[in-house]
Design a protein around this motif. Sequence first.
Motif, PDB file in Angstrom:
ATOM      1  N   VAL A   1      -9.742  18.369  -1.115  1.00  0.00           N
ATOM      2  CA  VAL A   1      -9.395  17.270  -1.318  1.00  0.00           C
ATOM      3  C   VAL A   1      -8.906  16.578  -0.267  1.00  0.00           C
ATOM      4  N   PRO A   2      -8.800  15.012  -0.151  1.00  0.00           N
ATOM      5  CA  PRO A   2      -8.487  14.374   1.263  1.00  0.00           C
ATOM      6  C   PRO A   2      -7.173  14.815   1.705  1.00  0.00           C
ATOM      7  N   ASN A   3      -6.728  14.436   2.719  1.00  0.00           N
ATOM      8  CA  ASN A   3      -5.362  14.700   3.546  1.00  0.00           C
ATOM      9  C   ASN A   3      -4.514  13.639   2.526  1.00  0.00           C
ATOM     10  N   CYS A   4      -4.878  12.312   2.499  1.00  0.00           N
ATOM     11  CA  CYS A   4      -3.966  11.470   1.911  1.00  0.00           C
ATOM     12  C   CYS A   4      -4.597  10.759   0.670  1.00  0.00           C
ATOM     13  N   ILE A   5      -3.976  10.065  -0.243  1.00  0.00           N
ATOM     14  CA  ILE A   5      -4.397   9.361  -1.105  1.00  0.00           C
ATOM     15  C   ILE A   5      -3.572   7.861  -1.083  1.00  0.00           C
ATOM     16  N   GLN A   6      -4.161   6.735  -1.552  1.00  0.00           N
ATOM     17  CA  GLN A   6      -3.417   5.486  -1.297  1.00  0.00           C
ATOM     18  C   GLN A   6      -3.344   4.767  -2.672  1.00  0.00           C
ATOM     19  N   SER A   7      -2.481   4.026  -3.079  1.00  0.00           N
ATOM     20  CA  SER A   7      -2.485   3.141  -4.246  1.00  0.00           C
ATOM     21  C   SER A   7      -2.198   1.791  -3.784  1.00  0.00           C
TER      22      SER A   7
ATOM     23  N   LEU B   1       1.022  -1.018  -0.111  1.00  0.00           N
ATOM     24  CA  LEU B   1      -0.052   0.080  -0.025  1.00  0.00           C
ATOM     25  C   LEU B   1       0.654   1.083  -0.019  1.00  0.00           C
ATOM     26  N   VAL B   2       0.692   2.103  -0.901  1.00  0.00           N
ATOM     27  CA  VAL B   2       1.549   3.241  -1.049  1.00  0.00           C
ATOM     28  C   VAL B   2       0.678   4.589  -0.718  1.00  0.00           C
ATOM     29  N   LEU B   3       1.012   5.335   0.293  1.00  0.00           N
ATOM     30  CA  LEU B   3       0.361   6.361   0.697  1.00  0.00           C
ATOM     31  C   LEU B   3       1.204   7.530   0.614  1.00  0.00           C
ATOM     32  N   SER B   4       0.271   8.849   0.117  1.00  0.00           N
ATOM     33  CA  SER B   4       1.013  10.202   0.019  1.00  0.00           C
ATOM     34  C   SER B   4       0.067  11.122   0.697  1.00  0.00           C
ATOM     35  N   ASN B   5       0.651  12.137   1.196  1.00  0.00           N
ATOM     36  CA  ASN B   5      -0.349  13.054   1.607  1.00  0.00           C
ATOM     37  C   ASN B   5      -0.571  14.154   0.377  1.00  0.00           C
ATOM     38  N   THR B   6      -1.659  14.539   0.351  1.00  0.00           N
ATOM     39  CA  THR B   6      -1.983  15.650  -1.174  1.00  0.00           C
ATOM     40  C   THR B   6      -0.892  16.752  -1.007  1.00  0.00           C
ATOM     41  N   GLY B   7      -0.758  17.085   0.183  1.00  0.00           N
ATOM     42  CA  GLY B   7       0.386  18.459   0.137  1.00  0.00           C
ATOM     43  C   GLY B   7       1.770  18.198  -0.599  1.00  0.00           C
ATOM     44  N   ALA B   8       1.789  16.781  -1.057  1.00  0.00           N
ATOM     45  CA  ALA B   8       3.025  16.611  -1.730  1.00  0.00           C
ATOM     46  C   ALA B   8       3.047  17.106  -3.165  1.00  0.00           C
TER      47      ALA B   8
END
Length: 640
Positions: free
Chosen positions: A538-544, A420-427
């Motif tokens: 937008v959400p705080n984070c997204i996930q792949s 599971l790959v997580l990133s904050n949308t602030g990136a």
Amino acid sequence: MITRYALWALPLELVGLVLAMQPSAMPPVPAPLRELPWAQLNFLHTTDTHGWHAGHLLEPSYSADWGDYISFSTRLKEKADSEGRDILLVDTGDRIEGNGLYDASHPKGKYDLEIFSEQHIDVICSGNHELYKRTSVDYEYNTTVPNFKDNYIASNLDFRDLETNEVKPLAQRYKKFTTKNQGIRILAFGFIFDFTNAADNIQVVEVEDAIKQDWFQEAIRDRDVDLFLVAGHVALHSPEYQAIFKAIRKQQWDVPIQFFGGHLHTRDYAKYDNKAWGLASGRYLETIGFMSINGLNTRAKKTFNSLTSSLFPRSNSRLSTSASSPTFARRYIDNNLFSFHHHTSLNDSTFPTPHGLNVTAKISSVRKKLRLDDAYGCAPHTFWTNRAPVPSQDSVFTLLQDQILPDMVTDPARKHVPRLVLSNTGAIRFDIFEGPFTKDSMYTVSPFTSGFRYIRDVKYGIAKRLLQILNQEVPQLCTTSNTSAATKTPNSLSSPPPPFIRRRQRRRPPLTPGYTTHDAGGTDGDDTIHSPIEFYNVPNCIQSRVGFATELNPATNAAEDAANSVRSKSSSTDEPPTVDLVYNAFLEKYVLLALQFLGASFSEEDTGAYMKGETMTSVIGEWVKREWPCEEDEVVGLRG
């Protein structure tokens, strides 16, 4: 260190290459404008410019560069002097990280910070981006503070010498001065919000503690003050500014106070009481804030009144000099030459100053040296950060979640392990525009140098719950890109044109989409009358999900029942017992906290580097090169 006028030494041939703006910038589009509300004391305000000092090359409304701003401020100072008024310049931080002009050089900021220092600024303070790393803190202390000398204020920042462990103020705590023309006595502070992620060579004193210190208590008791000026990298509607306001009012109930804010990337205006207002002036050099105050105590009343009444009898100004009823007004100026020419009553030939032209030429030269117009690929259409819902085919976050992260985030040593790959949308900091995706685009979209980290063999039953926790339970992840001008209420409401515009509607040019700000002052704050744009949170984070037996990627911000519905379509064999939990490094402390909340005891010792040496910036750049090749005719139009 470059001095303010060192760029005047550039060859005249180079200066002649740039009349104004950058050569690859789109020209501004004519639009109906509101006038500037000039008064006794006036301000120009910038904040959160994040290296965008070349302007927005693909957006006509914000296409002026830092050299144009230098010319603009110079022309307005000339106007102020001729009318016996005062005008001061303020900057409230976050000057770095977010554009190729800053991020593409080695070291970062090698040219951009020198370019920024060409502008005279009367009151300047730090933002949080200047404080994340030792190197940027060192530059702030050793170069930026000396460049601006007594104009740099650090009311709650201490510099720590790592060799001697000596702690001292980053700069002076406050500044008292008297304006040139009006003789207004101003006492100015420079704060930052209660920032907790600073490097170890800088210390942030919490505002509540700073205002209890002797120096502050003594300063706010000064009776020979006509205006308190509080500049800060602080949200206008924040506990920090409320605390400062209350502290001043406890000692001086009737002295006017002017706040300047930043950090939230929004156009905003706040009222604290009838004699205290605050202005925030957007982000990314899209906005030049204009603030004016009339009715202040002054030692130059006769001169001011005689000059304004005889020379400018119809000037759009407020001429009351009664300190009992000060009036405040604001305007958000779109950063383009059409606005600049209008507000100075000048044109292409009379507006630019030699200093401004030299700075514009320097920016153009640096952009060429850094090869910022080199195309990595060509985007098939525009992907928005906030102007498209998540998920949607027009969202840059959907692109990142569904294509870039699954394609690129793979460590060869762990490539067979589901993750599971997580990133904050602030990136992700900015939009991707249709057409050439350049080296500059790569840094405007994601400028940060932090890499990827991971925790191996996390139980899937726990890992799959992290996204919900991070999006619903961790408000700290609402970074500035998610609380930007686009998503804040002050900028998302449209305002009808005033009656005189409606009567002349047939003659005016079509309205262009842009800021339509609704703030504490009403709906007339923007200098340019735009058509409204719809914005989305937008959400705080997204996930792949990567490497699963069935590649499913449920919408990251959908309702929980929708996500459950998607998951129910997977058989139990699609859910491995454990996964690698991969995330960009910024998220580490939040991921560890969320795991603890879920009952899993992991610490920093359990984490490691994933795809060592890769960053979000490099991942996006490499993906664009591979997936979006350009046709020859798509890059012919690139100049510079």
